[in-house]
Design a protein around this motif. Structure first.
Motif, PDB file in Angstrom:
ATOM      1  N   ARG A  64     -35.531  15.115 -21.738  1.00 23.40           N
ATOM      2  CA  ARG A  64     -35.903  15.409 -20.272  1.00 23.40           C
ATOM      3  C   ARG A  64     -35.084  16.689 -19.737  1.00 23.40           C
ATOM      4  N   ALA A  65     -34.474  17.390 -20.888  1.00 19.98           N
ATOM      5  CA  ALA A  65     -33.676  18.370 -20.552  1.00 19.98           C
ATOM      6  C   ALA A  65     -34.485  19.938 -20.569  1.00 19.98           C
ATOM      7  N   ALA A  66     -34.005  20.791 -19.552  1.00 24.88           N
ATOM      8  CA  ALA A  66     -34.809  21.968 -19.522  1.00 24.88           C
ATOM      9  C   ALA A  66     -33.983  22.993 -20.444  1.00 24.88           C
ATOM     10  N   ARG A  67     -32.773  22.781 -20.695  1.00 29.02           N
ATOM     11  CA  ARG A  67     -32.061  23.914 -21.603  1.00 29.02           C
ATOM     12  C   ARG A  67     -31.076  22.714 -22.479  1.00 29.02           C
ATOM     13  N   VAL A  68     -30.905  23.556 -23.918  1.00 24.96           N
ATOM     14  CA  VAL A  68     -30.183  22.774 -24.780  1.00 24.96           C
ATOM     15  C   VAL A  68     -29.203  24.081 -25.289  1.00 24.96           C
ATOM     16  N   LEU A  69     -27.974  23.723 -25.385  1.00 23.16           N
ATOM     17  CA  LEU A  69     -27.095  24.814 -26.311  1.00 23.16           C
ATOM     18  C   LEU A  69     -26.778  24.172 -27.325  1.00 23.16           C
ATOM     19  N   ILE A  70     -26.912  24.331 -28.668  1.00 23.69           N
ATOM     20  CA  ILE A  70     -26.475  24.017 -30.053  1.00 23.69           C
ATOM     21  C   ILE A  70     -25.151  24.714 -30.174  1.00 23.69           C
ATOM     22  N   ASP A  71     -24.088  24.099 -30.334  1.00 22.77           N
ATOM     23  CA  ASP A  71     -22.706  24.930 -30.392  1.00 22.77           C
ATOM     24  C   ASP A  71     -22.089  24.118 -31.713  1.00 22.77           C
ATOM     25  N   ASN A 120     -40.012  21.794 -25.562  1.00 19.38           N
ATOM     26  CA  ASN A 120     -40.232  22.329 -24.665  1.00 19.38           C
ATOM     27  C   ASN A 120     -39.212  23.060 -24.054  1.00 19.38           C
ATOM     28  N   ALA A 121     -37.856  22.177 -24.269  1.00 18.57           N
ATOM     29  CA  ALA A 121     -36.619  22.904 -23.795  1.00 18.57           C
ATOM     30  C   ALA A 121     -36.248  24.269 -24.237  1.00 18.57           C
ATOM     31  N   HIS A 122     -35.644  25.175 -23.533  1.00 17.89           N
ATOM     32  CA  HIS A 122     -35.064  26.400 -23.681  1.00 17.89           C
ATOM     33  C   HIS A 122     -33.869  26.055 -24.702  1.00 17.89           C
ATOM     34  N   THR A 123     -34.024  26.328 -26.050  1.00 18.19           N
ATOM     35  CA  THR A 123     -32.947  26.124 -26.857  1.00 18.19           C
ATOM     36  C   THR A 123     -32.082  27.316 -27.388  1.00 18.19           C
ATOM     37  N   ASP A 143     -26.159   5.563 -21.042  1.00 19.32           N
ATOM     38  CA  ASP A 143     -27.553   6.260 -21.024  1.00 19.32           C
ATOM     39  C   ASP A 143     -27.297   7.205 -19.738  1.00 19.32           C
ATOM     40  N   LEU A 144     -27.642   8.640 -19.743  1.00 16.20           N
ATOM     41  CA  LEU A 144     -27.408   9.451 -18.680  1.00 16.20           C
ATOM     42  C   LEU A 144     -28.815   9.459 -18.070  1.00 16.20           C
ATOM     43  N   ASP A 145     -28.663   9.338 -16.723  1.00 12.79           N
ATOM     44  CA  ASP A 145     -29.774   9.163 -15.801  1.00 12.79           C
ATOM     45  C   ASP A 145     -30.230  10.803 -15.627  1.00 12.79           C
ATOM     46  N   LEU A 146     -30.454  11.658 -16.236  1.00 14.15           N
ATOM     47  CA  LEU A 146     -30.530  12.918 -15.711  1.00 14.15           C
ATOM     48  C   LEU A 146     -31.934  13.635 -16.256  1.00 14.15           C
ATOM     49  N   SER A 147     -32.392  14.621 -15.696  1.00 15.44           N
ATOM     50  CA  SER A 147     -33.613  15.503 -16.040  1.00 15.44           C
ATOM     51  C   SER A 147     -33.381  16.856 -15.334  1.00 15.44           C
ATOM     52  N   ASP A 148     -34.047  17.633 -16.200  1.00 11.86           N
ATOM     53  CA  ASP A 148     -34.251  19.025 -15.874  1.00 11.86           C
ATOM     54  C   ASP A 148     -32.718  19.567 -16.072  1.00 11.86           C
ATOM     55  N   HIS A 149     -31.993  19.022 -16.901  1.00 12.64           N
ATOM     56  CA  HIS A 149     -30.513  19.556 -17.036  1.00 12.64           C
ATOM     57  C   HIS A 149     -30.601  20.402 -18.207  1.00 12.64           C
TER      58      HIS A 149
END
Length: 342
Positions: free
Chosen positions: A185-192, A212-215, A114-120
């Protein structure tokens, strides 16, 4: 590396890591103390409660400070017992720590953490070669951490040389897998995705987890972009065959709309026109200002013995230079000359 360390710390905090070493050292302490009292004369202060714990600590750790020591054969045998108990305790502890490190590293390579990341940024989907290029371009500025979320058929981390890249594998349409990658918790998501149908399904799953993420979604057929607007109006679709456009949209949200408008008929388009023969050697700034005020255009580049993108304001442009500009229509050399002279 931060993911491995965080996982290791959590593992080392569990009771079973410390349980057996603690049991060994406590047993040795409470069995050696009565034996030392029995073996040593009462005149030896080593057996006093305020002294024995200190002697036990430095002896079990094989440091041997030397301020207290046994004087009898029996006391020496107790000392050997304490030394052996300390070595067994440390060996057991180090073995468990090494196992925890190896297990955490193995789980990371298998994408089970489980990744402990945010705003990523989360990249959902993997294509050999292409994804590596995307990651290199995205991480070039080092502004935000990146997590890679792949399907189960990718057995191991495809980019182990990127220790700061988060890695998760599983069924990408499952909410639990996306949450392990920190999509919520991500700020941006790239679906490839592997195809446009899969891209649509993954977009539904991602927007369900985080609206809310920029997808950004890459598509083979841009005519299907309308389907994605039914999921969320803010989803940005870009051409799959232009990975550079995808990274630019992630870093500068909205730039895909600018490109789409420039490349579509009916909006502002890009044109080129050659400068008139007079006046000669005029400043680029004067041309930019005249064309902007008169025709609401923006000059992007100038070609004269080589193409120059966005020249300096004071750059002199000789007659016959070619202007590349964004505007509502194509301008003639005569119109440009009138705007400059006016």
């Amino acid at each position: 590396m931060p993911f491995v360390l965080s996982r290791l710390i959590r593992r080392l905090g569990r009771a079973h890591t410390w349980g057996l070493p603690a049991l060994i050292i406590v047993t040795v302490f409470f069995t050696s103390w009565p034996l030392m009292i029995w073996a040593e004369p009462s005149s030896n202060t080593i057996t006093a409660v305020e002294n024995y714990w200190w002697w036990f600590l430095v002896t079990a750790s094989t440091v041997g400070y030397g301020d207290f020591f046994p004087t009898t054969v029996g006391g020496h045998l107790v000392g050997v017992y304490v030394i052996i108990g300390g070595i067994v305790t440390l060996t057991t502890l180090f073995t468990r720590i090494a196992a925890a490190i190896d297990n955490a590293k193995g789980q990371r390579m298998k994408g089970q953490l489980d990744l402990d990341l945010s705003d990523h940024l989360v990249i959902v989907g993997y294509t050999a070669g292409r994804t590596e290029r995307l990651v290199r371009e995205i991480t070039a500025d080092g502004s935000h951490p990146v997590a890679l979320c792949v399907w189960e058929d990718v057995q191991d981390d495809p980019m182990p040389e990127q220790p700061d890249l988060g890695f998760v594998r599983g069924d990408l349409s499952e909410e639990s897998v996306l949450r392990r990658a920190g999509v919520h918790r991500a700020a941006r998501v790239l679906i490839d995705a592997r195809d446009d149908n899969e891209a649509l399904a993954l977009t539904v799953a991602v927007t369900h987890v985080n609206q809310n993420a920029h997808t950004v979604v890459t598509l083979r057929d841009m005519s299907r972009a309308r389907n994605f607007s039914y999921v969320d109006d803010d989803v940005r679709c870009v051409q799959w065959h232009s990975p550079r456009l995808a990274t630019e949209e992630l870093q500068d949200p909205g730039i895909a709309i600018v490109y789409a408008d420039l490349m579509s008929h009916g909006g502002r388009n890009t044109y080129s026109t050659r400068l008139p023969e007079s006046p000669s050697n005029i400043r680029f700034g004067d041309v930019q200002e005249a064309m902007g005020r008169t025709f609401t255009t923006t000059v992007l580049a100038v070609q004269h013995e080589g193409l120059v993108i966005n020249p300096g304001w004071e750059t002199e442009l000789p007659a016959g230079s070619v202007l590349y500009y964004v505007g509502e229509r194509r301008l003639s050399s005569k119109e440009i000359e009138q705007a400059i002279t006016t």
